[in-house]
Design a protein around this motif. Structure first.
Motif, PDB file in Angstrom:
ATOM      1  N   GLU A  36       0.125  53.756  49.810  1.00 33.04           N
ATOM      2  CA  GLU A  36      -0.751  53.717  50.869  1.00 33.04           C
ATOM      3  C   GLU A  36      -2.214  54.304  50.644  1.00 33.04           C
ATOM      4  OE1 GLU A  36       0.065  54.278  55.844  1.00 33.04           O
ATOM      5  OE2 GLU A  36       0.988  55.709  54.202  1.00 33.04           O
ATOM      6  N   LYS A  37      -2.126  55.216  49.997  1.00 38.75           N
ATOM      7  CA  LYS A  37      -3.454  55.927  49.714  1.00 38.75           C
ATOM      8  C   LYS A  37      -3.441  56.430  48.309  1.00 38.75           C
ATOM      9  CE  LYS A  37      -4.209  56.240  54.457  1.00 38.75           C
ATOM     10  NZ  LYS A  37      -5.351  55.833  55.033  1.00 38.75           N
ATOM     11  N   ILE A  38      -4.760  56.355  47.841  1.00 34.14           N
ATOM     12  CA  ILE A  38      -5.003  56.837  46.445  1.00 34.14           C
ATOM     13  C   ILE A  38      -6.232  57.972  46.720  1.00 34.14           C
ATOM     14  CG2 ILE A  38      -6.050  56.339  44.443  1.00 34.14           C
ATOM     15  CD1 ILE A  38      -5.237  53.762  44.347  1.00 34.14           C
ATOM     16  N   ARG A  39      -6.061  59.189  46.066  1.00 38.86           N
ATOM     17  CA  ARG A  39      -7.016  60.279  46.278  1.00 38.86           C
ATOM     18  C   ARG A  39      -7.236  60.818  44.887  1.00 38.86           C
ATOM     19  NH1 ARG A  39     -11.872  60.944  48.464  1.00 38.86           N
ATOM     20  NH2 ARG A  39     -12.219  63.047  49.126  1.00 38.86           N
ATOM     21  N   VAL A  40      -8.506  61.043  44.333  1.00 39.80           N
ATOM     22  CA  VAL A  40      -8.479  61.532  43.331  1.00 39.80           C
ATOM     23  C   VAL A  40      -9.793  62.797  43.525  1.00 39.80           C
ATOM     24  CG1 VAL A  40      -8.244  59.608  41.662  1.00 39.80           C
ATOM     25  CG2 VAL A  40     -10.489  60.138  42.677  1.00 39.80           C
ATOM     26  N   LEU A  41      -9.479  63.806  42.707  1.00 37.89           N
ATOM     27  CA  LEU A  41     -10.579  64.894  42.783  1.00 37.89           C
ATOM     28  C   LEU A  41     -10.922  65.155  41.086  1.00 37.89           C
ATOM     29  CD1 LEU A  41      -9.137  67.890  44.834  1.00 37.89           C
ATOM     30  CD2 LEU A  41     -10.965  66.141  45.443  1.00 37.89           C
ATOM     31  N   LEU A  42     -12.163  65.182  40.811  1.00 42.11           N
ATOM     32  CA  LEU A  42     -12.729  64.762  39.694  1.00 42.11           C
ATOM     33  C   LEU A  42     -12.992  66.101  39.055  1.00 42.11           C
ATOM     34  CD1 LEU A  42     -13.830  62.088  41.611  1.00 42.11           C
ATOM     35  CD2 LEU A  42     -14.229  61.402  38.990  1.00 42.11           C
ATOM     36  N   ALA A  43     -12.806  66.646  37.753  1.00 43.06           N
ATOM     37  CA  ALA A  43     -13.166  67.896  37.101  1.00 43.06           C
ATOM     38  C   ALA A  43     -14.395  67.594  36.417  1.00 43.06           C
ATOM     39  CB  ALA A  43     -11.898  68.052  36.135  1.00 43.06           C
ATOM     40  N   VAL A  44     -15.346  68.423  36.988  1.00 40.98           N
ATOM     41  CA  VAL A  44     -16.464  68.164  36.262  1.00 40.98           C
ATOM     42  C   VAL A  44     -17.194  69.256  35.481  1.00 40.98           C
ATOM     43  CG1 VAL A  44     -19.180  67.887  36.926  1.00 40.98           C
ATOM     44  CG2 VAL A  44     -17.342  66.982  38.359  1.00 40.98           C
ATOM     45  N   ASP A  45     -17.696  69.106  34.366  1.00 37.98           N
ATOM     46  CA  ASP A  45     -17.988  70.315  33.418  1.00 37.98           C
ATOM     47  C   ASP A  45     -19.698  70.047  33.515  1.00 37.98           C
ATOM     48  OD1 ASP A  45     -19.052  71.741  31.404  1.00 37.98           O
ATOM     49  OD2 ASP A  45     -18.323  70.451  29.685  1.00 37.98           O
ATOM     50  N   ASP A  46     -20.083  71.449  34.247  1.00 41.05           N
ATOM     51  CA  ASP A  46     -21.520  71.502  34.635  1.00 41.05           C
ATOM     52  C   ASP A  46     -22.386  72.211  33.501  1.00 41.05           C
ATOM     53  OD1 ASP A  46     -21.583  70.094  37.108  1.00 41.05           O
ATOM     54  OD2 ASP A  46     -20.697  72.129  38.114  1.00 41.05           O
ATOM     55  N   SER A  47     -21.783  72.626  32.520  1.00 36.51           N
ATOM     56  CA  SER A  47     -22.333  73.534  31.386  1.00 36.51           C
ATOM     57  C   SER A  47     -23.468  72.571  30.623  1.00 36.51           C
ATOM     58  CB  SER A  47     -21.340  74.163  30.487  1.00 36.51           C
ATOM     59  OG  SER A  47     -20.135  74.837  31.063  1.00 36.51           O
ATOM     60  N   ILE A  48     -24.376  73.452  30.399  1.00 33.12           N
ATOM     61  CA  ILE A  48     -25.406  72.671  29.385  1.00 33.12           C
ATOM     62  C   ILE A  48     -25.840  73.727  28.127  1.00 33.12           C
ATOM     63  CG2 ILE A  48     -27.800  71.680  29.063  1.00 33.12           C
ATOM     64  CD1 ILE A  48     -27.752  71.310  32.237  1.00 33.12           C
ATOM     65  N   PRO A  49     -25.473  73.206  27.124  1.00 34.93           N
ATOM     66  CA  PRO A  49     -24.621  72.063  26.546  1.00 34.93           C
ATOM     67  C   PRO A  49     -23.159  72.088  27.053  1.00 34.93           C
ATOM     68  CG  PRO A  49     -24.506  73.561  24.621  1.00 34.93           C
ATOM     69  CD  PRO A  49     -25.692  74.042  25.675  1.00 34.93           C
ATOM     70  N   ALA A  50     -22.533  71.087  27.186  1.00 35.34           N
ATOM     71  CA  ALA A  50     -21.310  70.917  27.857  1.00 35.34           C
ATOM     72  C   ALA A  50     -20.245  71.688  26.695  1.00 35.34           C
ATOM     73  CB  ALA A  50     -20.915  69.490  27.984  1.00 35.34           C
ATOM     74  N   PHE A  63     -21.165  61.153  32.233  1.00 33.54           N
ATOM     75  CA  PHE A  63     -19.656  61.131  32.191  1.00 33.54           C
ATOM     76  C   PHE A  63     -19.135  62.607  31.896  1.00 33.54           C
ATOM     77  CE2 PHE A  63     -15.808  59.524  32.771  1.00 33.54           C
ATOM     78  CZ  PHE A  63     -15.002  59.519  31.413  1.00 33.54           C
ATOM     79  N   ALA A  64     -19.965  63.420  32.585  1.00 29.35           N
ATOM     80  CA  ALA A  64     -19.596  64.815  32.354  1.00 29.35           C
ATOM     81  C   ALA A  64     -18.321  65.134  33.104  1.00 29.35           C
ATOM     82  CB  ALA A  64     -20.663  65.761  32.716  1.00 29.35           C
ATOM     83  N   ILE A  65     -17.159  64.511  33.013  1.00 34.37           N
ATOM     84  CA  ILE A  65     -16.056  64.405  33.942  1.00 34.37           C
ATOM     85  C   ILE A  65     -14.740  64.570  32.837  1.00 34.37           C
ATOM     86  CG2 ILE A  65     -14.424  63.441  35.438  1.00 34.37           C
ATOM     87  CD1 ILE A  65     -17.025  61.572  36.308  1.00 34.37           C
ATOM     88  N   THR A  66     -14.232  65.665  32.857  1.00 30.92           N
ATOM     89  CA  THR A  66     -13.229  66.368  32.006  1.00 30.92           C
ATOM     90  C   THR A  66     -11.828  65.692  32.358  1.00 30.92           C
ATOM     91  OG1 THR A  66     -12.624  68.267  33.022  1.00 30.92           O
ATOM     92  CG2 THR A  66     -14.496  68.090  31.209  1.00 30.92           C
ATOM     93  N   GLY A  67     -11.727  65.154  33.590  1.00 29.91           N
ATOM     94  CA  GLY A  67     -10.282  64.630  33.954  1.00 29.91           C
ATOM     95  C   GLY A  67     -10.321  64.742  35.433  1.00 29.91           C
ATOM     96  N   ILE A  68      -9.231  64.322  35.981  1.00 29.55           N
ATOM     97  CA  ILE A  68      -8.923  64.200  37.294  1.00 29.55           C
ATOM     98  C   ILE A  68      -7.590  64.858  37.861  1.00 29.55           C
ATOM     99  CG2 ILE A  68     -10.209  61.809  37.624  1.00 29.55           C
ATOM    100  CD1 ILE A  68      -7.825  60.298  37.696  1.00 29.55           C
ATOM    101  N   SER A  76      -2.097  65.325  36.889  1.00 24.86           N
ATOM    102  CA  SER A  76      -3.414  65.335  36.317  1.00 24.86           C
ATOM    103  C   SER A  76      -3.696  64.588  34.999  1.00 24.86           C
ATOM    104  CB  SER A  76      -3.696  66.966  36.130  1.00 24.86           C
ATOM    105  OG  SER A  76      -3.543  67.638  37.414  1.00 24.86           O
ATOM    106  N   VAL A  77      -4.859  64.286  34.773  1.00 25.26           N
ATOM    107  CA  VAL A  77      -5.027  63.527  33.483  1.00 25.26           C
ATOM    108  C   VAL A  77      -6.300  64.113  33.020  1.00 25.26           C
ATOM    109  CG1 VAL A  77      -5.919  61.384  32.636  1.00 25.26           C
ATOM    110  CG2 VAL A  77      -4.239  61.296  34.469  1.00 25.26           C
ATOM    111  N   GLN A  78      -6.282  64.522  31.786  1.00 25.31           N
ATOM    112  CA  GLN A  78      -7.518  64.940  30.943  1.00 25.31           C
ATOM    113  C   GLN A  78      -8.140  63.867  30.136  1.00 25.31           C
ATOM    114  OE1 GLN A  78      -6.747  67.861  27.943  1.00 25.31           O
ATOM    115  NE2 GLN A  78      -8.984  68.172  27.487  1.00 25.31           N
ATOM    116  N   PHE A  79      -9.264  63.574  30.309  1.00 28.94           N
ATOM    117  CA  PHE A  79     -10.185  62.411  29.562  1.00 28.94           C
ATOM    118  C   PHE A  79     -10.550  62.929  28.180  1.00 28.94           C
ATOM    119  CE2 PHE A  79     -11.791  60.928  34.035  1.00 28.94           C
ATOM    120  CZ  PHE A  79     -10.536  60.105  33.914  1.00 28.94           C
TER     121      PHE A  79
END
Length: 335
Positions: A240-254, A275-280, A323-326
């Motif tokens: 009925e529903k899909i919901r994701v929260l994205l894990a974001v790496d804001d560090s520079i450099p990552a 694609f500074a997204i480490t997982g969801i 949870s999934v790590q990219f």
């Protein structure tokens, strides 16, 4: 002679009344037992459908961004990255970048390949940003859409290569990459200039939820060289529903460490591009296909940041999360 005396009317009425009470009790027990059995069967079905849907998504998500030997690098058409195939706009699934944001990368400054993309539908089922292949589909309200790009399986290294003419492939090494269609007859000529290149099948999947004949279901659009983006495949009923929260790496450099979790509608185009997204974190709400008489669903469901009030509609529901790590993400785009 001894007289034989029968039951009086009062005795018959008392016996009948007691019998009716006993039958009513037995029938109530039967109905309660049947309802409990039905609800248990429904719950087991929810679990099976939920596990199936979750496993299908997790299997794809864990490989998101895997591009063979070219994994972990930003793909934009240039001297090292090229494409021999281009889907027509009507057959592709374009994001807000238009022709520069489809199945393949482009040479435009904003045309980097996005291995993962998510969209959210509002209370009316309208997406928060463009995704052209879903424009004419009535989407489930308050649910997310996932678009994944990757190569699958083991590389094709056989000297006598036979490819599916309806599929798209990626040939590449650590420095170069080439997209081409399986129907291309001059395969050896395409990859000769790629030293040590391996060939992989490339996939672009779009997952979404749609209600069909009153039953919500998880559906898939698989973009190929011949398949139109408007053609979708039913996967699992009851999602009925899909919901994701994205894990974001804001560090520079990552540094590969998650700094915050954001819903799709709060992810900027710049984050999608780098694609500074480490997982969801993935949440699935699964609903029974039929109502359960006497069952009142007064539960509040928390899908990450999304809180759903009690439905009160006699449908059983089950909430699953994972949870999934990219592993194939990259933090910056090489130019």
């Amino acid at each position: 002679m001894r007289s034989i005396r029968g039951f009086t009317i009062l005795e018959w009425m008392l016996a009948t009344t007691i019998g009716l009470f006993l039958l009513a009790g037995i029938f109530s027990l039967y109905v309660a037992s049947r309802n409990n059995t039905y609800q248990l069967q429904t719950y087991n079905e929810l679990q099976e459908n939920g596990r199936l849907a979750m496993n299908l998504l997790l299997q794809d998500l864990r490989q998101t961004g895997f591009l063979g030997d070219y994994s972990g690098q930003g793909l934009r058409l240039n001297d090292d990255v090229s494409s021999m195939v281009k889907l027509m706009a009507g057959n592709d699934c374009l994001d807000e970048r238009g022709e520069h944001g489809g199945t393949f990368p482009s040479s435009d400054a904003d045309g980097v390949l996005r291995p993962f993309l998510a969209r959210h539908t509002n209370h009316n089922g309208v997406l928060n940003a463009d995704l052209s292949c879903l424009q004419h589909i009535k989407l489930q309200p308050d649910s997310d859409v996932l678009a994944l790009k990757r190569v699958i399986g083991a590389p094709i290294n056989s000297p006598n290569i036979t490819l599916n003419p309806l599929r798209i492939y990626l040939a590449g090494n650590v420095n170069q990459a080439l997209f081409f269609a399986g129907k291309d007859s001059d395969l050896l000529g395409l990859v000769t200039h790629l030293v040590g290149a391996k060939i992989w099948e490339f996939q672009h999947h779009v997952y979404y939820v749609q209600e069909v004949n009153g039953i919500p279901e998880l559906r898939l659009i698989q973009l190929t060289d011949q398949m139109r983006a408007t053609y979708s495949l039913p996967l699992v009923q009851g999602v009925e529903k899909i919901r994701v929260l994205l894990a974001v790496d804001d560090s520079i450099p990552a540094d590969g460490i998650t700094d915050r979790y954001l819903p799709p509608e709060k992810i900027s185009p710049a984050i999608w591009n780098t694609f500074a997204i480490t997982g969801i974190r993935l949440f699935l709400l699964v609903r029974a296909q039929e109502r359960s008489l006497g069952y009142r669903n007064e539960q509040i469901y928390q899908l990450g940041d999304l809180s759903l009030p009690p439905f009160n509609d006699n449908y059983q529901r089950l909430l699953l999360q994972s949870s999934v790590q990219f592993r194939n993400s990259h933090a910056e785009i090489t130019h």
